[in-house]
Design an enzyme around this catalytic site. Structure first.
Site, PDB file in Angstrom:
ATOM      1  N   CYS A   1       0.826  -1.216   0.000  1.00  0.00           N
ATOM      2  CA  CYS A   1       0.000   0.000   0.000  1.00  0.00           C
ATOM      3  C   CYS A   1       0.856   1.259   0.000  1.00  0.00           C
ATOM      4  CB  CYS A   1      -0.934  -0.011   1.213  1.00  0.00           C
ATOM      5  SG  CYS A   1      -0.079  -0.151   2.788  1.00  0.00           S
TER       6      CYS A   1
ATOM      7  N   HIS B   1      13.761  -8.145   0.001  1.00  0.00           N
ATOM      8  CA  HIS B   1      14.237  -6.777  -0.241  1.00  0.00           C
ATOM      9  C   HIS B   1      15.755  -6.693  -0.444  1.00  0.00           C
ATOM     10  CE1 HIS B   1      10.260  -5.680   1.909  1.00  0.00           C
ATOM     11  NE2 HIS B   1      10.081  -5.792   0.620  1.00  0.00           N
TER      12      HIS B   1
END
Ligand code: NAI
Length: 390
Positions: A145, A207
């Site tokens: 988001c 990541h």
């Protein structure tokens, strides 16, 4: 468990998504603790102007937070659940700020927990004599988001189907799990312990692993805007190989600890992404295809910084390294070392990321990471005893 009020700590993407979703799903009072800069004022004003914080995209909800404050005295007391939706480096300071105002037996948790949340939180609780406070953590944030307009609109690109979570003491997690499930509107599955969630943290693989794949061979030449790579959808074979090697490294630690601990939640990365995103993934056949065809990841770019001449360079100060190494991969690596496991694959990425951050997380700066050794747990027995005590 009856819930009349929860407080969300944080004013970023995840916090602004959670507030209206939780208000709608729980139908209870949702307060916000947002002490950073002028965030509380901006959130309050933005939400009032817009008629509530609005979540758009894969999830939709809209609600006004009941009270937004930069003062913990105004929002923490009376909460049955306090949930930190913050980058992990803000966990400890936030825990210290809220601790004096927590009611007895409050549940305090982090979403996501990242690595070693319980080490830090148990340390703060013990220091403050708050043995009554119970802890929980979620393995991930349920949504990809981004805030579109501060205090007004958050866009959810994708929502996971199921999220693992755990508590401390582990035995009482069953009390809060159904509330978390109702609050999020998705399946919350119990993992055996918060230590399992530390190893199960897939952000620590994804990541730094993708950053390494994209930029380990970068020669320092700035690139034009159209060459800023897609972060997930730009994953190539060699990047996928790095992700495989990190996932295998975590699985080796799992295998070594499994006789003593239930680590079923520590899934290989490919299993995790398929389980988490389901039909959002067009081609789940390989790890690489699961990333590049995942609709929830569509269009997200690698972190970059613009130079004065308009060209771009990688932003190595992004959370993909500054959070996911010291509150992620370095924690699992430290657990691996306690367990006597070969951590070469993890070491390679930690050393590369450390050099970008001017930190030596394998040596000199090791204890700046949220590792068991930094909390006095210097042996596998001590770590197992800590996990068992939970
Ligand atoms: P964000 O970058 O939007 O959050 C930043 C916010 O954290 C700030 O606005 C502030 O409210 C708070 N904060 C930062 N430093 C602070 C400090 N020193 N003291 C108090 N508050 C402070 O982060 P976001 O995107 O909400 O992510 C939260 C966590 O979820 C992170 O661990 C992130 O890695 C993880 N996550 C986020 C995803 C996303 O799509 N946004 C997806 C998966 C995981």
């Amino acid at each position: 468990m009856r819930v009349l009020k929860i407080t969300v700590c944080g004013g970023g993407n995840g916090a602004q998504a959670l507030v209206p979703i939780a208000a709608r799903n729980l139908g209870c009072q949702v307060d916000v603790y947002a002490p950073l800069a002028d965030e509380a004022d901006r959130l309050r004003t933005g939400a009032a102007t817009h008629g509530g914080l609005e979540v758009q995209g894969a999830v939709r909800a809209q609600a006004l937070p009941h009270c937004v404050s930069a003062d913990p005295a105004e929002v923490i007391a009376g909460s049955e659940i306090v949930i930190l939706v913050l980058p992990a480096f803000a966990h400890e300071s936030t825990l210290r700020q809220i601790m004096p105002f927590l009611d007895k037996d409050t549940w305090v948790g982090a979403m996501p927990a990242r690595g070693g949340f319980e080490l830090c939180a148990a340390h703060v609780l013990e220091e403050q004599g708050r043995g009554d406070v119970r802890l929980f953590g979620l393995q991930t944030l349920p949504w990809a988001c981004r805030i579109q307009q501060y205090g007004q609109v958050v866009h959810v690109l994708g929502a996971k189907r199921v999220v693992d979570a755990a508590g401390r003491p582990a035995g009482s997690f069953g009390e809060v799990r159904p509330v978390l499930q109702q609050m999020l509107g998705l399946t919350v599955q119990a993992a055996a312990s918060l230590l399992a969630l530390t190893l199960a943290n897939t952000g620590q693989i994804i990541h730094p692993g993708i950053m390494y794949g994209l930029f380990a061979a970068w020669d320092g030449t700035p690139f034009p805007g159209q060459e800023v790579p897609l972060f997930y959808q730009g994953l190539d074979e060699s990047g996928a190989e790095t992700l495989h090697s990190l996932s295998d490294g975590i699985q080796a630690i799992r295998a070594r600890l499994e006789p003593d601990l239930d680590l079923a939640a520590v899934r290989p990365l490919h299993d995790w992404i398929v389980r988490s995103y389901g039909d959002d993934i067009v081609d789940p056949s390989t790890l690489r295809s699961a990333f590049v065809t995942n609709r929830a990841y569509a269009g997200l770019k690698a972190p970059v910084r613009q130079m004065a001449d308009g060209r771009y360079v990688p932003d190595f100060s992004a959370r993909y390294l500054t959070e996911d190494i010291p509150f992620g991969l370095a924690v699992s690596r430290a657990i691996g070392r306690l367990a006597g496991v070969d951590t070469k694959a993890l070491d390679r990425v930690i050393a590369w990321a450390g050099a970008r951050l001017e930190k030596d997380y394998l040596g000199r700066d090791m204890n700046e990471a949220r590792i068991p050794q930094a909390y006095g747990l210097g042996s596998l027995q001590a770590l197992l005893a800590f996990a068992g005590a939970g």
